[in-house]
Design a protein around this motif. Structure first.
Motif, mmCIF file in Angstrom:
data_model
loop_
_atom_site.group_PDB
_atom_site.id
_atom_site.type_symbol
_atom_site.label_atom_id
_atom_site.label_comp_id
_atom_site.label_asym_id
_atom_site.label_seq_id
_atom_site.Cartn_x
_atom_site.Cartn_y
_atom_site.Cartn_z
ATOM 1 N N ARG A 173 0.937 -1.110 0.031
ATOM 2 C CA ARG A 173 -0.030 -0.004 -0.033
ATOM 3 C C ARG A 173 0.900 1.178 0.082
ATOM 4 N NH1 ARG A 173 -4.383 -2.133 4.261
ATOM 5 N NH2 ARG A 173 -5.680 -3.254 2.971
ATOM 6 N N ALA A 174 1.967 1.151 0.575
ATOM 7 C CA ALA A 174 3.012 2.396 0.455
ATOM 8 C C ALA A 174 3.793 2.405 -0.755
ATOM 9 C CB ALA A 174 3.751 2.405 1.540
ATOM 10 N N GLU A 175 3.511 1.625 -1.747
ATOM 11 C CA GLU A 175 4.324 1.907 -2.903
ATOM 12 C C GLU A 175 3.753 3.036 -3.607
ATOM 13 O OE1 GLU A 175 4.256 -1.774 -5.569
ATOM 14 O OE2 GLU A 175 4.645 -2.879 -3.684
ATOM 15 N N PRO A 176 4.467 3.844 -4.403
ATOM 16 C CA PRO A 176 3.934 5.040 -5.069
ATOM 17 C C PRO A 176 2.870 4.613 -6.142
ATOM 18 C CG PRO A 176 6.306 4.966 -5.099
ATOM 19 C CD PRO A 176 5.901 3.752 -4.499
ATOM 20 N N GLY A 177 2.978 3.752 -6.835
ATOM 21 C CA GLY A 177 2.195 3.339 -7.796
ATOM 22 C C GLY A 177 1.243 2.164 -7.654
ATOM 23 N N CYS A 178 0.853 2.207 -6.312
ATOM 24 C CA CYS A 178 -0.211 1.392 -5.819
ATOM 25 C C CYS A 178 -1.239 2.032 -5.547
ATOM 26 C CB CYS A 178 0.036 0.561 -4.463
ATOM 27 S SG CYS A 178 -1.289 -0.353 -3.901
ATOM 28 N N LEU A 179 -2.287 1.884 -6.410
ATOM 29 C CA LEU A 179 -3.833 2.581 -6.268
ATOM 30 C C LEU A 179 -4.625 1.815 -5.136
ATOM 31 C CD1 LEU A 179 -4.623 2.601 -10.089
ATOM 32 C CD2 LEU A 179 -3.375 4.614 -8.526
ATOM 33 N N TRP A 180 -4.656 0.700 -5.045
ATOM 34 C CA TRP A 180 -5.420 -0.019 -3.751
ATOM 35 C C TRP A 180 -4.866 -1.423 -3.620
ATOM 36 C CZ3 TRP A 180 -8.505 1.938 -7.899
ATOM 37 C CH2 TRP A 180 -9.335 0.993 -8.695
ATOM 38 N N PHE A 181 -4.928 -1.871 -2.522
ATOM 39 C CA PHE A 181 -4.773 -3.487 -2.155
ATOM 40 C C PHE A 181 -5.546 -3.661 -1.061
ATOM 41 C CE2 PHE A 181 -1.665 -6.621 -0.476
ATOM 42 C CZ PHE A 181 -1.230 -7.323 -1.657
ATOM 43 N N ALA A 182 -6.499 -4.431 -1.218
ATOM 44 C CA ALA A 182 -7.610 -4.807 -0.256
ATOM 45 C C ALA A 182 -7.944 -6.357 -0.308
ATOM 46 C CB ALA A 182 -8.765 -3.917 -0.652
ATOM 47 N N TRP A 183 -7.905 -6.783 0.835
ATOM 48 C CA TRP A 183 -8.520 -8.248 1.341
ATOM 49 C C TRP A 183 -9.989 -8.251 1.686
ATOM 50 C CZ3 TRP A 183 -4.945 -12.087 0.318
ATOM 51 C CH2 TRP A 183 -3.612 -11.715 0.108
ATOM 52 N N SER A 184 -10.346 -9.367 1.259
ATOM 53 C CA SER A 184 -11.824 -9.460 1.677
ATOM 54 C C SER A 184 -11.815 -11.239 1.872
ATOM 55 C CB SER A 184 -12.813 -9.152 0.714
ATOM 56 O OG SER A 184 -13.003 -8.027 0.594
ATOM 57 N N ARG A 185 -12.653 -11.435 3.140
ATOM 58 C CA ARG A 185 -12.809 -12.807 3.219
ATOM 59 C C ARG A 185 -14.097 -13.504 2.764
ATOM 60 N NH1 ARG A 185 -11.848 -15.744 9.290
ATOM 61 N NH2 ARG A 185 -11.365 -17.545 8.517
ATOM 62 N N SER A 186 -13.853 -14.453 1.907
ATOM 63 C CA SER A 186 -15.170 -15.072 1.331
ATOM 64 C C SER A 186 -16.193 -15.472 2.268
ATOM 65 C CB SER A 186 -14.653 -16.528 0.695
ATOM 66 O OG SER A 186 -15.865 -17.070 0.208
ATOM 67 N N LEU A 187 -17.520 -15.208 1.730
ATOM 68 C CA LEU A 187 -18.662 -15.456 2.641
ATOM 69 C C LEU A 187 -18.920 -17.011 2.402
ATOM 70 C CD1 LEU A 187 -20.935 -12.420 1.807
ATOM 71 C CD2 LEU A 187 -19.426 -12.777 3.863
ATOM 72 N N ASP A 188 -18.473 -17.554 1.400
ATOM 73 C CA ASP A 188 -18.974 -18.831 0.940
ATOM 74 C C ASP A 188 -17.940 -20.001 1.737
ATOM 75 O OD1 ASP A 188 -21.038 -18.441 -0.311
ATOM 76 O OD2 ASP A 188 -20.202 -18.029 -1.874
ATOM 77 N N ASP A 189 -16.748 -19.549 1.794
ATOM 78 C CA ASP A 189 -15.299 -20.335 2.229
ATOM 79 C C ASP A 189 -14.575 -19.660 3.048
ATOM 80 O OD1 ASP A 189 -13.171 -21.738 2.418
ATOM 81 O OD2 ASP A 189 -12.821 -22.072 0.481
ATOM 82 N N PRO A 190 -14.672 -19.922 4.301
ATOM 83 C CA PRO A 190 -13.887 -19.085 5.459
ATOM 84 C C PRO A 190 -12.457 -19.417 5.296
ATOM 85 C CG PRO A 190 -14.852 -20.883 6.526
ATOM 86 C CD PRO A 190 -15.440 -20.911 4.989
ATOM 87 N N ASN A 191 -11.953 -20.196 4.461
ATOM 88 C CA ASN A 191 -10.442 -20.325 4.129
ATOM 89 C C ASN A 191 -9.916 -19.788 2.895
ATOM 90 O OD1 ASN A 191 -10.333 -22.063 6.508
ATOM 91 N ND2 ASN A 191 -11.014 -23.970 5.278
ATOM 92 N N GLU A 192 -10.854 -19.035 2.381
ATOM 93 C CA GLU A 192 -10.373 -18.006 1.032
ATOM 94 C C GLU A 192 -10.509 -16.552 1.448
ATOM 95 O OE1 GLU A 192 -11.341 -19.363 -3.219
ATOM 96 O OE2 GLU A 192 -13.003 -18.016 -2.732
ATOM 97 N N TYR A 193 -9.511 -16.000 1.074
ATOM 98 C CA TYR A 193 -9.541 -14.696 1.003
ATOM 99 C C TYR A 193 -9.439 -14.206 -0.480
ATOM 100 C CZ TYR A 193 -8.892 -14.313 6.116
ATOM 101 O OH TYR A 193 -9.282 -14.277 7.188
ATOM 102 N N VAL A 194 -9.838 -13.073 -0.849
ATOM 103 C CA VAL A 194 -9.879 -12.219 -2.153
ATOM 104 C C VAL A 194 -9.028 -11.208 -2.117
ATOM 105 C CG1 VAL A 194 -11.224 -11.377 -4.215
ATOM 106 C CG2 VAL A 194 -11.891 -13.632 -3.070
ATOM 107 N N LEU A 195 -8.013 -10.913 -3.000
ATOM 108 C CA LEU A 195 -7.247 -9.999 -2.849
ATOM 109 C C LEU A 195 -7.605 -8.967 -4.255
ATOM 110 C CD1 LEU A 195 -4.763 -7.994 -1.812
ATOM 111 C CD2 LEU A 195 -3.494 -9.471 -3.127
ATOM 112 N N VAL A 196 -8.096 -7.691 -4.160
ATOM 113 C CA VAL A 196 -8.299 -6.958 -5.147
ATOM 114 C C VAL A 196 -7.153 -5.978 -5.063
ATOM 115 C CG1 VAL A 196 -9.897 -5.235 -6.163
ATOM 116 C CG2 VAL A 196 -10.899 -7.399 -5.135
ATOM 117 N N GLU A 197 -6.539 -5.606 -6.057
ATOM 118 C CA GLU A 197 -5.301 -4.833 -6.048
ATOM 119 C C GLU A 197 -5.189 -4.091 -7.383
ATOM 120 O OE1 GLU A 197 -1.457 -6.780 -6.137
ATOM 121 O OE2 GLU A 197 -2.544 -8.566 -6.031
#
Length: 108
Positions: free
Chosen positions: A30-54
């Protein structure tokens, strides 16, 4: 911009701690000058899965990300917590921010 979505399946014994496990990598990215966003979310269907949107500003910012020391460190420290190789969608998009979803517009 480079828009990336990745799915990380975490070993069940590490899933609840994943935000903590990935925190150093997340903060450094997130501190990189060229990073616009970097966000994790936990799946509602699978508690062992995280989705990264960057997103990164451009190809150069994306290249700087994967060549960074924190990325190289994450390549060593994160995989032991994973149940499988992450899956990814990577696309170049002609915009620099989120667009409004007009079909769900909120009226003033």
């Amino acid at each position: 911009m480079i828009f990336i979505t990745a799915k990380f399946r975490i070993r069940p014994e590490h899933a609840d701690r994943w935000p903590e496990i990935a925190a150093e990598f997340t903060q450094a990215t997130r501190a990189e000058p060229g990073c616009l966003w970097f966000a994790w979310s936990r799946s509602l269907d699978d508690p062992n899965e995280y989705v990264l949107v960057e997103a990164f500003r451009d190809d150069q910012a994306g290249a700087a990300h994967v060549q960074s020391e924190h990325f190289k460190k994450a390549q060593q420290t994160l995989p032991p917590h994973l149940a499988e190789t992450p899956r990814i969608v990577n696309a170049t998009v002609d915009q620099q921010d989120w667009s409004l979803l007009g079909e769900m517009a909120v009226q003033d």
